[in-house]
Design a protein around this motif. Sequence first.
Motif, short mmCIF file in Angstrom:
data_model
loop_
_atom_site.label_atom_id
_atom_site.label_comp_id
_atom_site.label_asym_id
_atom_site.label_seq_id
_atom_site.Cartn_x
_atom_site.Cartn_y
_atom_site.Cartn_z
N SER A 1 0.86 -1.16 -0.30
CA SER A 1 0.00 -0.03 -0.23
C SER A 1 1.12 1.19 -0.03
CB SER A 1 -1.59 0.04 1.27
OG SER A 1 0.00 0.09 2.59
N LYS A 2 2.27 1.62 0.56
CA LYS A 2 2.78 2.17 1.05
C LYS A 2 3.58 2.61 -0.24
CE LYS A 2 4.98 0.94 4.76
NZ LYS A 2 4.59 -0.20 6.24
N LYS A 3 3.56 1.21 -1.27
CA LYS A 3 4.85 1.51 -2.16
C LYS A 3 4.07 1.88 -3.37
CE LYS A 3 7.94 1.28 -0.02
NZ LYS A 3 8.68 2.06 -0.37
N LEU A 4 2.61 1.41 -3.34
CA LEU A 4 1.97 1.89 -4.31
C LEU A 4 1.33 3.51 -4.29
CD1 LEU A 4 -1.11 -1.22 -4.79
CD2 LEU A 4 1.04 -0.22 -6.17
N ALA A 5 1.51 4.01 -3.13
CA ALA A 5 0.72 5.69 -2.95
C ALA A 5 2.28 6.43 -2.96
CB ALA A 5 0.97 5.63 -1.54
N CYS A 6 3.15 5.83 -3.00
CA CYS A 6 4.12 6.51 -3.58
C CYS A 6 4.57 5.91 -5.66
CB CYS A 6 5.51 6.42 -2.26
SG CYS A 6 5.29 6.40 -1.34
N GLY A 7 4.76 7.31 -6.20
CA GLY A 7 4.50 7.36 -7.19
C GLY A 7 6.43 6.29 -8.33
N SER A 8 6.87 5.09 -6.96
CA SER A 8 8.43 4.88 -8.81
C SER A 8 7.21 4.07 -9.35
CB SER A 8 8.85 4.24 -6.91
OG SER A 8 8.14 3.05 -6.45
N ASP A 9 8.53 3.96 -10.24
CA ASP A 9 7.99 2.59 -11.35
C ASP A 9 8.36 2.09 -11.20
OD1 ASP A 9 7.69 4.87 -12.88
OD2 ASP A 9 9.28 5.70 -12.40
N SER A 10 9.51 1.37 -10.10
CA SER A 10 10.49 0.31 -9.93
C SER A 10 10.26 0.31 -8.67
CB SER A 10 11.37 -0.29 -10.17
OG SER A 10 11.56 -0.58 -12.21
#
Length: 440
Positions: A186-195
């Motif tokens: 959930s945190k990774k998806l909320a932060c706009g990284s590609d990889s």
Amino acid sequence: MNIVEIIKKKRDKGELSDEEIRFFIKSVTEGGVPDYQTSALLMAVYLNGMTDGEISVLTDAMAGSGDKIDLSYIDGIKVDKHSSGGVGDKTTLVVAPMVAACGLPVAKMSGRGLGFSGGTIDKLEAIPGFRTSLTEEEFVTFIKRDGIALMGQTKNVAPADKKLYALRDVTGTVESIPLIAASIMSKKLACGSDSIVLDVKCGSGAFMKTFESAVLLAEKMERIGRANGRNVYALITDMDQPLGCAVGNALEVKEAIETLKGRGSEDFTELCYIISSFMLVAGEKAGDLNEAREMLMKSVDNGTALEKFRKFTKNQGGNPEIIENYSLLPQAPAVIDLKSPVRAAVSAIDGEVIGSAALTVKAGRLTKEDRIDHSTGFELFAKKGDNVEEGQTIAKIYAPDEQSAREAKERVFSAYSFDAQAKKEKILLGYIDREGLHID
Ligand code: URA
């Protein structure tokens, strides 16, 4: 719909509907559920699990519970990293400056300690003056100017996770594949990284004790990432003993700096190179893992990685003089040695026993309100596979007072096993990407 019905359904092994999961997360976010009901549902999930469908709705609801971070001001591919948590895991403190020194910007939000494992934010706060909350403007300025900023999860990013994380920490509900997968992703998806490079820990010092459970967690997170358009590498790495030598906040900061100076312990240094190499490849700064490793080694040899560490410490209000003078870090009042009673080889060090012992010297929290003592913890000089002499100092105990130092010493000793011979394990056990599981 009401929370008690949802708790009962999960208690009785039912599958929650999308609406029930979203209702629960919305209520938690808005502060509409008391901690005891949230904890009851967390325990029901811990005991009875969730289907893949439930996990992906939970992740989506948690990611959508607050703001999404826009990283479009950073040119090129944005790469994030996250660990599933383990004892002595200070990799972010080394990996972030190393990859930033190789030209890959790091805009990272990190967490606090969870259960018996430590957290990057608690470690950074061991540096006198270091600020782990930044304004958005500061965060963006540091990344644009210096390519690196590390901060705690803000109130606005996945706030539902922030609440659940704090409760899981103190209710015995950490070690759950659905809850870990949803929390991290959930945190990774909320932060706009590609990889995203995930470090899924496996063994006694981790939440996943077996290779099979670590693979399961890694697969679920890779699948969630892929379904949301992210490129995920989920590395499965050995944590069947504490990582590196130091366990405890200031002690781990010191070990991270030593590693950036090229003097880190073998297992920890190797892991930092592996994670950073995957990040450079994911960010297309290196063509392959070998090229990435060469770039990273150069950044340590020529001091640019250490300079990045200095830069971000200074940017965030920390005293950069700690880099040359470790006595400026918090110092524990009581320090005692643990000596080996035998001439033998170290055959095991139980990571969870060490992590739990660290809580007794206040290096982590037992309740939500506990204040961490940043000075305390352990240095483990003898690791799995090392031969030791009778009377050799195998560990140092750093505690708030003599009594707790003596108690912790007993616990640390109980984590050690000895044998006539023992071998070292390799650190990377395998990784999962969109093509499946790769085993070295
Ligand atoms: N890291 C997280 O952010 N969440 C977990 O549940 C475990 C590790």
